[in-house]
Write a protein that holds these residues in place. Structure first.
Motif, PDB file in Angstrom:
ATOM      1  N   VAL A  52       0.834  -1.205   0.000  1.00 25.22           N
ATOM      2  CA  VAL A  52       0.000   0.000   0.000  1.00 25.22           C
ATOM      3  C   VAL A  52       0.868   1.253   0.000  1.00 25.22           C
ATOM      4  O   VAL A  52       0.610   2.197  -0.768  1.00 25.22           O
ATOM      5  N   LEU A  53       1.886   1.277   0.834  1.00 25.41           N
ATOM      6  CA  LEU A  53       2.745   2.459   0.900  1.00 25.41           C
ATOM      7  C   LEU A  53       3.546   2.668  -0.387  1.00 25.41           C
ATOM      8  O   LEU A  53       3.695   3.808  -0.843  1.00 25.41           O
ATOM      9  N   ILE A  54       4.034   1.601  -0.976  1.00 22.07           N
ATOM     10  CA  ILE A  54       4.789   1.760  -2.227  1.00 22.07           C
ATOM     11  C   ILE A  54       3.872   2.268  -3.337  1.00 22.07           C
ATOM     12  O   ILE A  54       4.252   3.144  -4.118  1.00 22.07           O
ATOM     13  N   ILE A  55       2.653   1.742  -3.410  1.00 22.24           N
ATOM     14  CA  ILE A  55       1.710   2.225  -4.421  1.00 22.24           C
ATOM     15  C   ILE A  55       1.364   3.690  -4.171  1.00 22.24           C
ATOM     16  O   ILE A  55       1.316   4.503  -5.102  1.00 22.24           O
ATOM     17  N   TYR A  56       1.156   4.050  -2.912  1.00 22.79           N
ATOM     18  CA  TYR A  56       0.846   5.445  -2.565  1.00 22.79           C
ATOM     19  C   TYR A  56       1.978   6.377  -3.003  1.00 22.79           C
ATOM     20  O   TYR A  56       1.750   7.372  -3.688  1.00 22.79           O
ATOM     21  N   PHE A  57       3.214   6.041  -2.603  1.00 26.60           N
ATOM     22  CA  PHE A  57       4.345   6.891  -2.968  1.00 26.60           C
ATOM     23  C   PHE A  57       4.607   6.855  -4.477  1.00 26.60           C
ATOM     24  O   PHE A  57       5.036   7.847  -5.061  1.00 26.60           O
ATOM     25  N   GLY A  58       4.362   5.711  -5.107  1.00 26.18           N
ATOM     26  CA  GLY A  58       4.525   5.611  -6.555  1.00 26.18           C
ATOM     27  C   GLY A  58       3.553   6.503  -7.306  1.00 26.18           C
ATOM     28  O   GLY A  58       3.913   7.147  -8.298  1.00 26.18           O
ATOM     29  N   LYS A  59       2.315   6.561  -6.826  1.00 23.98           N
ATOM     30  CA  LYS A  59       1.322   7.438  -7.460  1.00 23.98           C
ATOM     31  C   LYS A  59       1.680   8.902  -7.249  1.00 23.98           C
ATOM     32  O   LYS A  59       1.465   9.728  -8.141  1.00 23.98           O
ATOM     33  N   GLN A  60       2.234   9.224  -6.092  1.00 24.86           N
ATOM     34  CA  GLN A  60       2.701  10.591  -5.854  1.00 24.86           C
ATOM     35  C   GLN A  60       3.814  10.951  -6.844  1.00 24.86           C
ATOM     36  O   GLN A  60       3.801  12.042  -7.424  1.00 24.86           O
ATOM     37  N   TYR A  61       4.750  10.039  -7.024  1.00 23.94           N
ATOM     38  CA  TYR A  61       5.853  10.295  -7.951  1.00 23.94           C
ATOM     39  C   TYR A  61       5.337  10.427  -9.380  1.00 23.94           C
ATOM     40  O   TYR A  61       5.775  11.300 -10.122  1.00 23.94           O
ATOM     41  N   ARG A  62       4.390   9.568  -9.748  1.00 23.64           N
ATOM     42  CA  ARG A  62       3.797   9.649 -11.083  1.00 23.64           C
ATOM     43  C   ARG A  62       3.132  11.011 -11.289  1.00 23.64           C
ATOM     44  O   ARG A  62       3.248  11.609 -12.363  1.00 23.64           O
ATOM     45  N   SER A  63       2.465  11.532 -10.270  1.00 24.68           N
ATOM     46  CA  SER A  63       1.849  12.864 -10.362  1.00 24.68           C
ATOM     47  C   SER A  63       2.904  13.943 -10.560  1.00 24.68           C
ATOM     48  O   SER A  63       2.704  14.881 -11.333  1.00 24.68           O
ATOM     49  N   GLU A  64       4.038  13.802  -9.856  1.00 25.73           N
ATOM     50  CA  GLU A  64       5.129  14.765 -10.020  1.00 25.73           C
ATOM     51  C   GLU A  64       5.676  14.743 -11.441  1.00 25.73           C
ATOM     52  O   GLU A  64       6.183  15.756 -11.929  1.00 25.73           O
ATOM     53  N   LEU A  65       5.578  13.586 -12.087  1.00 25.73           N
ATOM     54  CA  LEU A  65       6.079  13.459 -13.457  1.00 25.73           C
ATOM     55  C   LEU A  65       5.062  13.928 -14.493  1.00 25.73           C
ATOM     56  O   LEU A  65       5.302  13.796 -15.690  1.00 25.73           O
ATOM     57  N   GLY A  66       3.937  14.417 -14.056  1.00 32.51           N
ATOM     58  CA  GLY A  66       2.924  14.895 -14.988  1.00 32.51           C
ATOM     59  C   GLY A  66       1.781  13.917 -15.181  1.00 32.51           C
ATOM     60  O   GLY A  66       0.993  14.059 -16.113  1.00 32.51           O
ATOM     61  N   GLY A  67       1.677  12.918 -14.340  1.00 30.60           N
ATOM     62  CA  GLY A  67       0.568  11.970 -14.413  1.00 30.60           C
ATOM     63  C   GLY A  67       0.858  10.717 -15.226  1.00 30.60           C
ATOM     64  O   GLY A  67       0.006   9.833 -15.312  1.00 30.60           O
ATOM     65  N   PHE A  68       2.041  10.646 -15.815  1.00 37.41           N
ATOM     66  CA  PHE A  68       2.391   9.484 -16.639  1.00 37.41           C
ATOM     67  C   PHE A  68       3.761   8.953 -16.212  1.00 37.41           C
ATOM     68  O   PHE A  68       4.643   9.708 -15.820  1.00 37.41           O
ATOM     69  N   MET A  69       3.904   7.635 -16.319  1.00 40.26           N
ATOM     70  CA  MET A  69       5.167   7.008 -15.941  1.00 40.26           C
ATOM     71  C   MET A  69       5.320   5.728 -16.757  1.00 40.26           C
ATOM     72  O   MET A  69       4.376   4.947 -16.876  1.00 40.26           O
ATOM     73  N   THR A  70       6.512   5.518 -17.283  1.00 42.80           N
ATOM     74  CA  THR A  70       6.777   4.302 -18.042  1.00 42.80           C
ATOM     75  C   THR A  70       6.948   3.127 -17.085  1.00 42.80           C
ATOM     76  O   THR A  70       7.183   3.309 -15.891  1.00 42.80           O
ATOM     77  N   PHE A  71       6.866   1.933 -17.634  1.00 44.82           N
ATOM     78  CA  PHE A  71       7.063   0.735 -16.823  1.00 44.82           C
ATOM     79  C   PHE A  71       8.455   0.721 -16.211  1.00 44.82           C
ATOM     80  O   PHE A  71       8.632   0.399 -15.033  1.00 44.82           O
ATOM     81  N   GLY A  72       9.464   1.084 -16.991  1.00 47.20           N
ATOM     82  CA  GLY A  72      10.842   1.076 -16.503  1.00 47.20           C
ATOM     83  C   GLY A  72      11.047   2.036 -15.344  1.00 47.20           C
ATOM     84  O   GLY A  72      11.703   1.706 -14.354  1.00 47.20           O
ATOM     85  N   THR A  73      10.479   3.222 -15.448  1.00 49.98           N
ATOM     86  CA  THR A  73      10.576   4.201 -14.368  1.00 49.98           C
ATOM     87  C   THR A  73       9.864   3.687 -13.126  1.00 49.98           C
ATOM     88  O   THR A  73      10.381   3.784 -12.008  1.00 49.98           O
ATOM     89  N   ALA A  74       8.671   3.108 -13.304  1.00 46.35           N
ATOM     90  CA  ALA A  74       7.907   2.568 -12.178  1.00 46.35           C
ATOM     91  C   ALA A  74       8.653   1.402 -11.532  1.00 46.35           C
ATOM     92  O   ALA A  74       8.691   1.288 -10.303  1.00 46.35           O
ATOM     93  N   PHE A  75       9.251   0.544 -12.350  1.00 44.28           N
ATOM     94  CA  PHE A  75      10.025  -0.580 -11.823  1.00 44.28           C
ATOM     95  C   PHE A  75      11.210  -0.069 -11.009  1.00 44.28           C
ATOM     96  O   PHE A  75      11.445  -0.524  -9.885  1.00 44.28           O
ATOM     97  N   ASN A  76      11.978   0.860 -11.576  1.00 46.43           N
ATOM     98  CA  ASN A  76      13.153   1.392 -10.881  1.00 46.43           C
ATOM     99  C   ASN A  76      12.766   2.052  -9.561  1.00 46.43           C
ATOM    100  O   ASN A  76      13.414   1.834  -8.535  1.00 46.43           O
ATOM    101  N   PHE A  77      11.708   2.861  -9.591  1.00 39.11           N
ATOM    102  CA  PHE A  77      11.246   3.524  -8.373  1.00 39.11           C
ATOM    103  C   PHE A  77      10.866   2.487  -7.312  1.00 39.11           C
ATOM    104  O   PHE A  77      11.296   2.577  -6.162  1.00 39.11           O
TER     105      PHE A  77
END
Length: 182
Positions: A52-77
């Motif tokens: 839950v926490l990783i998904i929460y922080f991941g969605k926050q990071y995706r928002s910082e990136l403009g609402g979109f994130m590639t699979f590779g970026t999401a995997f690395n994060f």
């Protein structure tokens, strides 16, 4: 314009946060009843909270990136977040097992051994029918996981599990910009 963080930079704060939350839960469980640390439900709660926490922080990071994130970026994060969190957890457990309560590993190893024996009974195998040397080997392997080398080796194996979980989380967190398809 604000410069965007790389997935590695962005994962540091969430990794530390998740690691400290995990560590706090571990110490709270220890102070309530140390046998909770060996219970299956405590592990399940920790894993769910971890996701839950990783998904929460991941969605926050995706928002910082403009609402979109590639699979590779999401995997690395996700992977870097879990590695940092895991390091914090290992350091905390080393402190708990070797500084705060050096007797705790023995208690948890005995609990794990008893759990193994009860599982064997549930599947129809009589533990009393086993060779005493085999039982002693089972007991020794239960204890080995709580040693310094056992914990470090466990963290090494955890890296493989983290990579698999990061693949799943990468698939959950990725979101592509469909306006670029045309």
């Amino acid at each position: 314009m604000e410069e965007q963080q790389s997935p590695f930079q962005a994962a540091i704060k969430p990794g530390l946060t998740i690691g400290l939350v995990s560590l706090a839960l571990t110490f709270i469980a220890y102070f309530i009843d140390s046998s909770l640390l060996g219970s299956a439900w405590f592990g399940l709660v920790a894993i769910v909270l971890f996701f839950v926490l990783i998904i929460y922080f991941g969605k926050q990071y995706r928002s910082e990136l403009g609402g979109f994130m590639t699979f590779g970026t999401a995997f690395n994060f996700s992977f870097v977040t879990m590695v940092i969190s895991g390091l914090v957890g290992v350091i905390g457990q080393l402190l708990l097992f070797h500084v705060v309560d050096p007797a705790l590993p023995g208690v948890l190893a005995d609990q794990a051994f008893e759990t193994q024996l009860s599982f064997m009974e549930k599947i129809g195998q009589d533990p009393d029918a086993l060779d005493p040397a085999m039982l002693e080997e089972m007991r020794a392997s239960s204890s080995k996981g709580f040693t310094l080398s056992g914990q470090l080796m466990g963290f090494g194996f955890s890296l493989i599990v983290y990579a698999i979980i990061a693949l799943i989380l990468g698939a959950i967190l990725k979101k592509r910009d469909k306006s670029l398809d045309y």
